[in-house]
Design an enzyme around this catalytic site. Sequence first.
Site, PDB file in Angstrom:
ATOM      1  N   HIS A   1       0.826  -1.208   0.000  1.00  0.00           N
ATOM      2  CA  HIS A   1       0.000   0.000   0.000  1.00  0.00           C
ATOM      3  C   HIS A   1       0.862   1.260   0.000  1.00  0.00           C
ATOM      4  CE1 HIS A   1      -3.758   2.074   1.950  1.00  0.00           C
ATOM      5  NE2 HIS A   1      -3.171   2.846   1.049  1.00  0.00           N
TER       6      HIS A   1
ATOM      7  N   ARG B   1       1.984   9.055  -6.199  1.00  0.00           N
ATOM      8  CA  ARG B   1       1.593  10.406  -6.676  1.00  0.00           C
ATOM      9  C   ARG B   1       1.909  10.676  -8.135  1.00  0.00           C
ATOM     10  NH1 ARG B   1      -1.457  10.724  -2.245  1.00  0.00           N
ATOM     11  NH2 ARG B   1      -0.404  11.474  -0.388  1.00  0.00           N
TER      12      ARG B   1
ATOM     13  N   ASN C   1      -5.097   6.342  -6.895  1.00  0.00           N
ATOM     14  CA  ASN C   1      -5.679   7.691  -6.741  1.00  0.00           C
ATOM     15  C   ASN C   1      -4.703   8.787  -7.152  1.00  0.00           C
ATOM     16  OD1 ASN C   1      -4.020   7.325  -4.495  1.00  0.00           O
ATOM     17  ND2 ASN C   1      -5.302   8.567  -3.160  1.00  0.00           N
TER      18      ASN C   1
ATOM     19  N   HIS D   1     -10.503   0.696   1.315  1.00  0.00           N
ATOM     20  CA  HIS D   1     -10.242   1.680   2.364  1.00  0.00           C
ATOM     21  C   HIS D   1     -11.549   1.720   3.165  1.00  0.00           C
ATOM     22  CE1 HIS D   1      -9.098   6.053   3.397  1.00  0.00           C
ATOM     23  NE2 HIS D   1     -10.361   6.002   3.712  1.00  0.00           N
TER      24      HIS D   1
ATOM     25  N   HIS E   1      -5.355  -0.661   5.940  1.00  0.00           N
ATOM     26  CA  HIS E   1      -5.138   0.121   7.172  1.00  0.00           C
ATOM     27  C   HIS E   1      -6.236  -0.003   8.241  1.00  0.00           C
ATOM     28  CE1 HIS E   1      -7.686   2.934   5.009  1.00  0.00           C
ATOM     29  NE2 HIS E   1      -6.725   3.340   4.210  1.00  0.00           N
TER      30      HIS E   1
ATOM     31  N   ASN F   1      -5.321   9.543   7.700  1.00  0.00           N
ATOM     32  CA  ASN F   1      -6.633   8.919   7.602  1.00  0.00           C
ATOM     33  C   ASN F   1      -6.476   7.444   7.247  1.00  0.00           C
ATOM     34  OD1 ASN F   1      -9.413   8.781   7.596  1.00  0.00           O
ATOM     35  ND2 ASN F   1      -9.584   9.258   5.421  1.00  0.00           N
TER      36      ASN F   1
ATOM     37  N   ASP G   1       1.057   2.524   3.755  1.00  0.00           N
ATOM     38  CA  ASP G   1       0.208   3.637   3.320  1.00  0.00           C
ATOM     39  C   ASP G   1       1.066   4.896   3.123  1.00  0.00           C
ATOM     40  OD1 ASP G   1      -1.964   5.161   2.554  1.00  0.00           O
ATOM     41  OD2 ASP G   1      -2.937   5.183   4.523  1.00  0.00           O
TER      42      ASP G   1
ATOM     43  N   HIS H   1       3.638  14.164   1.041  1.00  0.00           N
ATOM     44  CA  HIS H   1       3.088  15.482   0.719  1.00  0.00           C
ATOM     45  C   HIS H   1       4.205  16.521   0.792  1.00  0.00           C
ATOM     46  CE1 HIS H   1      -1.163  14.556   0.605  1.00  0.00           C
ATOM     47  NE2 HIS H   1      -1.091  13.931   1.770  1.00  0.00           N
TER      48      HIS H   1
HETATM   49 ZN   LIG Z   1      -6.692   4.505   2.487  1.00  0.00          ZN
END
Ligand SMILES: [Zn+2]
Length: 383
Positions: free
Chosen positions: A45, A49, A79, A163, A199, A245, A272, A276
């Site tokens: 996981h 980006r 994503n 998720h 997660h 999250n 995860d 950033h």
């Molecule tokens: Zn997630």
Amino acid sequence: MRLHHARLLRSNGLSAPDTFYIAAGDEPDRDARGLVLSPGWMDLHAHLRDPGAPQKETLETGARSAAAGGFTHVVAMANTDPPTDSAGRLTELRRRSEALPIKVDFVGALTKGLTGDSLTDARALKSAGAVALSDDGRHALEAGLLEVGLWRAGGAGLPVLIHPQLERLGTEPAAEVEAIREAIEALRRTADAHLHLQHVSTQGSIGLIAAAKGAGLRLTAEVTPHHLALTAAELRISGPLAKVNPPLRTAADAIALRDALIDGIVDVIATDHAPHEDAVKHDEETAAYGLHGFETALATVLTLGLPWEVVHRACVAGPRRILGQELLDEWILIDPDQEWLVEPESFYSRGHNTPLKGRRMRGRVVMTVVGGKVVHGAEVAVA
Ligand SMILES: [Zn+2]
């Protein structure tokens, strides 16, 4: 290069001391006393980006960072911008990943645009090389559509990674527990499907997972290093850098997750990794969710004091079993006693967003070798 005296991390624990030989170019022999040689870790996981946010990470910086963290195989989530929701996009990412120093696989989105409205083409994504389907980052889809999604993914031979967090319930523990309850019900009605929970963060989820596994459902689950090692108290110390999250929970949750990992109710540890840029991690209210994962994961895991066989199951064998991946010629050399200071400016990743900034940690990867090639740490001197 030949390594002498490294202890080997095996599924049955440690056999020490011993001598191991790994071929890696023309490096001189190295005395590896006190070090642990492990098959490369796999991370199920990660958010790389790419495409869309090179200020956070790229395939190249992410892969280099993973290698430094001891991961020789990572799975990138869909994503991105645009999301990986078509065979064409997946094929392009796979083509680019061939030049990377470690193995990077990709999931395809479960729904188009991750909006939860309509399913992607599972068979086409599988043919293009997707290793699973996931809308991670969101859980927008209704239970009915998840059921159809599980059915189709199962038919295509792909696991579905979710998720688990009902968006209408926010980020409270109940949002996770109810999402898991709903997803397990959907799984119960679908033959051939494999559901993987990403997660898992809260105590209330554990019993549901144990019961579903006990009933023979094809269910697997992961936990992150941060949910195992940190609690919500971290927010008072690190502020927005600890904003993630699902959120960091209570000490009781962290203990329950650790026990569930040892008992095999939770199968694996996955980072995860969510890099950033600094600009979006300053303000408490508006800060983006997510923590840098790759370069602090191993020390965090070692600090938990888990038996080595659990570490092997959670970080080496389990992730590969879940996605049906082979362990290739992938090795890492760990110094379990090395102390180091977390200085995010020196990370290989573009994401410096870690609440562990400035902490002293114990345990570090001193070398990563893939296919006989040293991809990290060639210059590190080993005493
Ligand atoms: Zn997630």
